[in-house]
Design a protein around this motif. Structure first.
Motif, mmCIF file in Angstrom:
data_model
loop_
_atom_site.group_PDB
_atom_site.id
_atom_site.type_symbol
_atom_site.label_atom_id
_atom_site.label_comp_id
_atom_site.label_asym_id
_atom_site.label_seq_id
_atom_site.Cartn_x
_atom_site.Cartn_y
_atom_site.Cartn_z
ATOM 1 N N LEU A 267 33.969 37.682 36.530
ATOM 2 C CA LEU A 267 35.021 36.982 37.267
ATOM 3 C C LEU A 267 34.909 37.162 38.781
ATOM 4 C CD1 LEU A 267 38.048 37.854 34.947
ATOM 5 C CD2 LEU A 267 36.676 35.753 34.991
ATOM 6 N N SER A 268 33.812 37.733 39.255
ATOM 7 C CA SER A 268 33.685 38.045 40.683
ATOM 8 C C SER A 268 33.764 36.811 41.579
ATOM 9 C CB SER A 268 32.393 38.814 40.951
ATOM 10 O OG SER A 268 31.271 38.004 40.631
ATOM 11 N N ALA A 269 33.415 35.633 41.071
ATOM 12 C CA ALA A 269 33.477 34.407 41.877
ATOM 13 C C ALA A 269 34.819 33.672 41.740
ATOM 14 C CB ALA A 269 32.333 33.466 41.502
ATOM 15 N N LEU A 270 35.696 34.151 40.874
ATOM 16 C CA LEU A 270 37.009 33.530 40.700
ATOM 17 C C LEU A 270 37.833 33.776 41.971
ATOM 18 C CD1 LEU A 270 38.913 32.077 38.647
ATOM 19 C CD2 LEU A 270 39.703 34.371 38.001
ATOM 20 N N PRO A 271 38.350 32.725 42.602
ATOM 21 C CA PRO A 271 39.106 32.916 43.845
ATOM 22 C C PRO A 271 40.239 33.934 43.728
ATOM 23 C CG PRO A 271 38.685 30.586 43.497
ATOM 24 C CD PRO A 271 38.215 31.314 42.261
ATOM 25 N N LEU A 272 40.839 34.061 42.569
ATOM 26 C CA LEU A 272 41.944 34.997 42.365
ATOM 27 C C LEU A 272 41.582 36.423 42.747
ATOM 28 C CD1 LEU A 272 44.821 35.484 41.065
ATOM 29 C CD2 LEU A 272 43.547 36.071 38.985
ATOM 30 N N VAL A 273 40.359 36.842 42.473
ATOM 31 C CA VAL A 273 39.959 38.232 42.692
ATOM 32 C C VAL A 273 39.276 38.448 44.038
ATOM 33 C CG1 VAL A 273 39.787 38.632 40.200
ATOM 34 C CG2 VAL A 273 37.730 38.039 41.497
ATOM 35 N N GLN A 274 39.131 37.409 44.820
ATOM 36 C CA GLN A 274 38.488 37.532 46.129
ATOM 37 C C GLN A 274 39.525 37.805 47.210
ATOM 38 O OE1 GLN A 274 36.253 33.893 46.406
ATOM 39 N NE2 GLN A 274 34.711 34.612 44.984
ATOM 40 N N LYS A 275 39.149 38.628 48.175
ATOM 41 C CA LYS A 275 40.061 38.969 49.274
ATOM 42 C C LYS A 275 40.427 37.733 50.073
ATOM 43 C CE LYS A 275 39.345 43.716 50.314
ATOM 44 N NZ LYS A 275 39.970 44.612 51.190
ATOM 45 N N SER B 147 42.326 44.588 35.962
ATOM 46 C CA SER B 147 41.312 44.339 34.923
ATOM 47 C C SER B 147 40.480 43.113 35.275
ATOM 48 C CB SER B 147 41.971 44.137 33.561
ATOM 49 O OG SER B 147 42.613 45.305 33.144
ATOM 50 N N LEU B 148 41.134 42.095 35.818
ATOM 51 C CA LEU B 148 40.418 40.885 36.212
ATOM 52 C C LEU B 148 39.442 41.195 37.342
ATOM 53 C CD1 LEU B 148 43.491 38.477 36.171
ATOM 54 C CD2 LEU B 148 41.703 38.651 34.421
ATOM 55 N N LYS B 149 39.872 42.015 38.292
ATOM 56 C CA LYS B 149 39.016 42.372 39.425
ATOM 57 C C LYS B 149 37.827 43.223 38.995
ATOM 58 C CE LYS B 149 42.264 42.161 43.255
ATOM 59 N NZ LYS B 149 42.894 42.903 44.359
ATOM 60 N N SER B 150 37.974 44.006 37.942
ATOM 61 C CA SER B 150 36.881 44.883 37.510
ATOM 62 C C SER B 150 35.883 44.187 36.588
ATOM 63 C CB SER B 150 37.440 46.131 36.834
ATOM 64 O OG SER B 150 38.051 45.787 35.612
#
Length: 149
Positions: free
Chosen positions: A120-128, A113-116
């Motif tokens: 939140l696209s710039a949040l380091p958590l959701v970045q590869k 849900s966070l990734k979608s």
């Protein structure tokens, strides 16, 4: 006030453990960038409590930073999973913080849900490739997560 996200494995410390205890020591951070974030926190800062390395990783609630950073005692304990043979009483490179419970969410907000969530696209958590256990969260990201709960 700043906002953060901090990861913990729930079998080590979960949001429900923190709720039961009221407060606890946040220790075991063994990445220099994450450690620097721990050191830059201020008493009163809020963080999302993220359950990691579990069947349902995600944000489980909110906690607050209390007190100042101090030398992480687990680095000096040979029985600890976080023992660091290079650390000494005089030269301990790792820091810990005391934290207190604020809120447990009714359900974990899953990583998917966070990734979608576009906000939140710039949040380091959701970045590869980002595996930090502690990271800053902007006020806009904080609000976006609160809308997901």
């Amino acid at each position: 006030m700043s906002f953060w996200l901090m990861k913990s494995e729930p079998d080590e410390l979960s949001i429900h453990d923190l709720q039961r205890l009221g407060s606890a020591r946040w220790d075991g951070v063994r990445n220099y960038q994450a450690r620097n974030f721990v050191r830059s926190m201020q008493p009163g800062d809020l963080f999302f409590f993220y359950h990691s390395s579990c069947p349902q990783p995600g944000i489980a609630g909110i906690a607050r930073i209390t007190g100042e950073a101090y030398a992480d005692p687990t680095a000096l304990d040979p029985q600890s999973h976080y023992f660091d043979a290079r650390a000494s009483i005089d030269k301990n490179p790792w820091s810990a913080r005391d934290v207190e419970f604020v809120e447990a969410f009714p359900a974990v907000i899953p990583l998917a849900s966070l990734k979608s969530c576009a906000a939140l696209s710039a949040l380091p958590l959701v970045q590869k490739g980002t595996r930090l256990s502690v990271m800053p969260v902007s006020p806009q990201q904080w609000q976006a997560v609160l809308h997901l709960r």
